[in-house]
Design an enzyme around this catalytic site. Structure first.
Site, short mmCIF file in Angstrom:
data_model
loop_
_atom_site.label_atom_id
_atom_site.label_comp_id
_atom_site.label_asym_id
_atom_site.label_seq_id
_atom_site.Cartn_x
_atom_site.Cartn_y
_atom_site.Cartn_z
N HIS A 93 0.84 -1.21 0.09
CA HIS A 93 -0.16 -0.08 -0.07
C HIS A 93 0.86 1.23 0.16
CE1 HIS A 93 -3.23 2.79 1.15
NE2 HIS A 93 -4.09 1.84 0.52
N ASP A 142 -8.01 -5.41 0.12
CA ASP A 142 -8.37 -6.27 -0.93
C ASP A 142 -7.98 -7.67 -0.81
OD1 ASP A 142 -9.77 -4.40 -2.24
OD2 ASP A 142 -7.94 -3.44 -3.21
N1 CMC Z 1 4.17 -7.53 -4.78
C1 CMC Z 1 5.28 -7.68 -4.77
N2 CMC Z 1 6.16 -6.44 -4.87
C2 CMC Z 1 5.80 -5.34 -4.54
C3 CMC Z 1 4.29 -5.28 -4.39
C4 CMC Z 1 3.43 -6.47 -4.59
N3 CMC Z 1 2.32 -6.26 -4.46
N4 CMC Z 1 3.87 -3.75 -3.90
C5 CMC Z 1 5.00 -3.30 -3.91
N5 CMC Z 1 6.08 -3.95 -4.15
C6 CMC Z 1 7.49 -3.67 -4.21
C7 CMC Z 1 8.02 -3.02 -5.59
O1 CMC Z 1 8.29 -3.79 -6.48
C8 CMC Z 1 9.04 -2.02 -5.13
O2 CMC Z 1 9.98 -2.83 -4.85
P1 CMC Z 1 11.61 -2.21 -4.99
O3 CMC Z 1 11.76 -0.96 -4.17
O4 CMC Z 1 12.61 -3.23 -5.11
O5 CMC Z 1 11.37 -1.29 -6.49
C9 CMC Z 1 8.54 -1.68 -3.51
O6 CMC Z 1 7.66 -2.74 -3.33
C10 CMC Z 1 7.51 -0.24 -3.41
O7 CMC Z 1 6.43 -0.34 -4.31
P2 CMC Z 1 6.08 0.65 -5.23
O8 CMC Z 1 5.25 0.16 -6.35
O9 CMC Z 1 7.03 1.86 -5.40
O10 CMC Z 1 5.00 1.39 -4.23
P3 CMC Z 1 3.65 2.07 -4.27
O11 CMC Z 1 3.38 2.67 -3.03
O12 CMC Z 1 3.91 3.03 -5.47
O13 CMC Z 1 2.40 1.11 -4.56
C11 CMC Z 1 0.68 -0.24 -4.59
C12 CMC Z 1 1.52 0.69 -3.96
C13 CMC Z 1 -0.55 -0.58 -3.82
C14 CMC Z 1 0.21 0.23 -6.26
C15 CMC Z 1 1.45 -1.63 -4.64
O14 CMC Z 1 1.68 -1.98 -3.72
C16 CMC Z 1 0.81 -2.68 -5.75
O15 CMC Z 1 0.83 -2.72 -6.82
N6 CMC Z 1 0.22 -3.63 -4.86
C17 CMC Z 1 -0.79 -4.56 -5.52
C18 CMC Z 1 -1.90 -4.10 -6.04
C19 CMC Z 1 -2.98 -3.80 -4.77
O16 CMC Z 1 -3.03 -4.61 -3.98
N7 CMC Z 1 -3.67 -2.58 -4.66
C20 CMC Z 1 -4.52 -2.38 -3.78
C21 CMC Z 1 -4.08 -1.18 -2.88
S1 CMC Z 1 -5.31 -1.34 -1.33
C22 CMC Z 1 -6.83 -0.88 -2.04
C23 CMC Z 1 -7.12 0.66 -2.72
O17 CMC Z 1 -6.66 1.63 -1.97
O18 CMC Z 1 -7.55 0.65 -3.76
#
Ligand code: CMC
Length: 429
Positions: free
Chosen positions: A306, A364
């Site tokens: 998140h 989720d």
């Molecule tokens: N699985 C594997 N690696 C992950 C995941 C994941 N679900 N989420 C983040 N990471 C890793 C990412 O690859 C990165 O690694 P590194 O620093 O080595 O490059 C690190 O963690 C930080 O990730 P980010 O993409 O920079 O983080 P963000 O804050 O931009 O993204 C997120 C947040 C929710 C989009 C992301 O965690 C994600 O894609 N999760 C899966 C989708 C999901 O479950 N979304 C629902 C969110 S809650 C409900 C809502 O608000 O709608």
């Protein structure tokens, strides 16, 4: 005026900016005068360091894993309150008295039917259309059906539009579902509570009576409550940005629905259940964990991670408990998907990759398991999120419209395109 200031030094010049404090949470540097003073902009794609508004609705402490609606912890609201009461709280700022709640419930209930002509509108969609495609279109089309509540300068019209959307979104989402399975639309029943009415509109058929199970209705109500608002997330910011141009409220909420649809946001519940099903059995989990960690593989653990929570999402904890209750009631406690989810969570929470990045299950991760057990197809999951979040979007939109500081949202950019060049005639290219 705040006493603390932040200093920015550029070459020989030093500029001072006020630091503002909220009631809780990090202070913010007020850079509204930055461009006027320095001729520079800030660069913050994804708004990771930017507060775009001043709000009093929802507070999240991502490190502690805390979520408050108007100051009340989500765990208390999920355990003791009801969604309709939470709607009142979000919209008006305080918990209602008994009389206020009865009046609000009555006002919402009296608006649950949609204009009869909307039925024809549905019939224009393909039967296999995704419910979110239908919901996005129909919510936007409400502006065409309810002209008398589109003047945003009139507080009365704003109020009616708000009530209409809280009341009609379940009907609109249920109709999208009924349309996709080829069953007749079921009209709302005003003798049922908000969650039971939604379940009835989704699962009743004219051929036989449908009795709503109170445990299932309670779980549904909790899902609505847990999704009701979440501070300045992508869809809420979309609603605010749309509303900043004084667009009508139905158009703004339709924009929020569209944004929510994405798999990185509301679409994650659908993606999470599909992923759990694809994993299928506990022995396949390590393979998927390795894929999630592999930077050359686009696969991510859906329902994990998140932007704000760097601790267990408090909504996921409530959702996990609810999943167990519902599956037990329905006699499917040995549900293989729940087993895969629990084992996946255990393995991921011990794996250094997830620990170091503070990746925990989010709301989720478990919601899809409950919705699936209740009988919803995965394609309906995000539509249910949308109907739950509608009240949060409206509360945020109303707050913005009433804010004397309101300005049209207009971010700037760091430009890396071509500089001025002369047009070349097509024959010379
Ligand atoms: N699985 C594997 N690696 C992950 C995941 C994941 N679900 N989420 C983040 N990471 C890793 C990412 O690859 C990165 O690694 P590194 O620093 O080595 O490059 C690190 O963690 C930080 O990730 P980010 O993409 O920079 O983080 P963000 O804050 O931009 O993204 C997120 C947040 C929710 C989009 C992301 O965690 C994600 O894609 N999760 C899966 C989708 C999901 O479950 N979304 C629902 C969110 S809650 C409900 C809502 O608000 O709608």
């Amino acid at each position: 005026m705040s006493e603390t200031t932040a200093k920015l030094t550029l070459g020989d010049e030093t500029y001072e900016f006020p630091v503002l404090s909220g009631t809780v949470g990090p202070d913010v540097i007020d850079i509204r005068s930055l461009y006027a003073k320095t001729g520079l902009f800030t660069y913050d794609p994804g708004f990771t360091s930017t507060a775009a508004c001043d709000s009093a609705i929802t507070y999240i402490d991502g490190d502690k894993g805390e979520l408050l609606y108007r100051g009340y912890p989500i765990e208390q609201l999920a355990a003791k309150s009801s969604y309709i009461e939470v709607c009142y709280l979000l919209l008006y700022g305080e918990l209602p008295s008994k009389a206020e709640l009865a009046d609000f419930e009555n006002r919402v209930t009296r608006h649950t039917m949609v204009h009869e002509q909307m039925h024809y509108f549905y019939r224009g969609f393909r039967r296999d259309a995704h419910p979110m495609a239908i919901v996005t279109g129909v919510v936007g089309a409400m502006a065409a059906f309810y002209h008398d509540s589109t003047d945003i300068s009139d507080p009365m019209q704003r109020e009616i539009a708000s009530i209409r959307m809280v009341a009609k979104l379940p009907t609109i989402a249920a109709m999208a579902y009924k349309y996709s399975v080829g069953q007749p639309f079921v009209y709302p029943r005003n003798d049922l509570d908000y969650a039971s009415n939604f379940l009835h509109m989704c699962f009743a058929v004219p051929a036989e009576e449908y009795k709503v199970d109170p445990v299932v209705a309670k779980a549904m109500d909790r899902i609505f409550t847990l999704h009701a608002d979440h501070e300045q997330n992508a869809s809420t910011s979309t609603v605010r940005l749309s509303g900043s141009s004084d667009a009508n409220p139905f158009a703004c909420i339709a924009a929020g629905v569209a944004c929510l649809w994405g798999p990185a946001h509301g679409g994650a519940n659908e993606a999470a259940l599909n992923m759990l099903r694809e994993i299928g059995t506990v022995d396949r989990i390590p393979e998927f964990i390795e894929r999630a960690k592999d930077k050359n593989d686009p696969f991510r653990l859906m329902g994990f991670g998140h932007r704000v929570y760097k601790n267990y999402d408090p909504r996921a904890a409530v959702m996990q408990e609810s999943a167990r209750e519902v599956l037990e009631l329905l006699g499917v406690e040995n549900n293989p998907t729940l087993q895969v989810a629990q084992e996946l969570e255990k393995i991921a929470l011990e794996d250094p990759y997830f620990v170091e990045r503070k990746l925990y299950p989010n709301v989720d991760f478990y919601s899809g398991i409950i919705l699936d057990a209740i009988g919803f197809p995965t394609s309906m999951f995000t539509a249910i999120f949308a109907l739950s979040r509608t009240v949060g979007w409206i509360a945020q939109w109303k707050e913005m419209i009433g804010d004397p500081q309101k300005k049209i949202g207009r971010p700037r950019q760091l430009y890396h395109g071509a500089t001025t060049r002369d047009y070349v005639d097509i024959a010379q290219r």
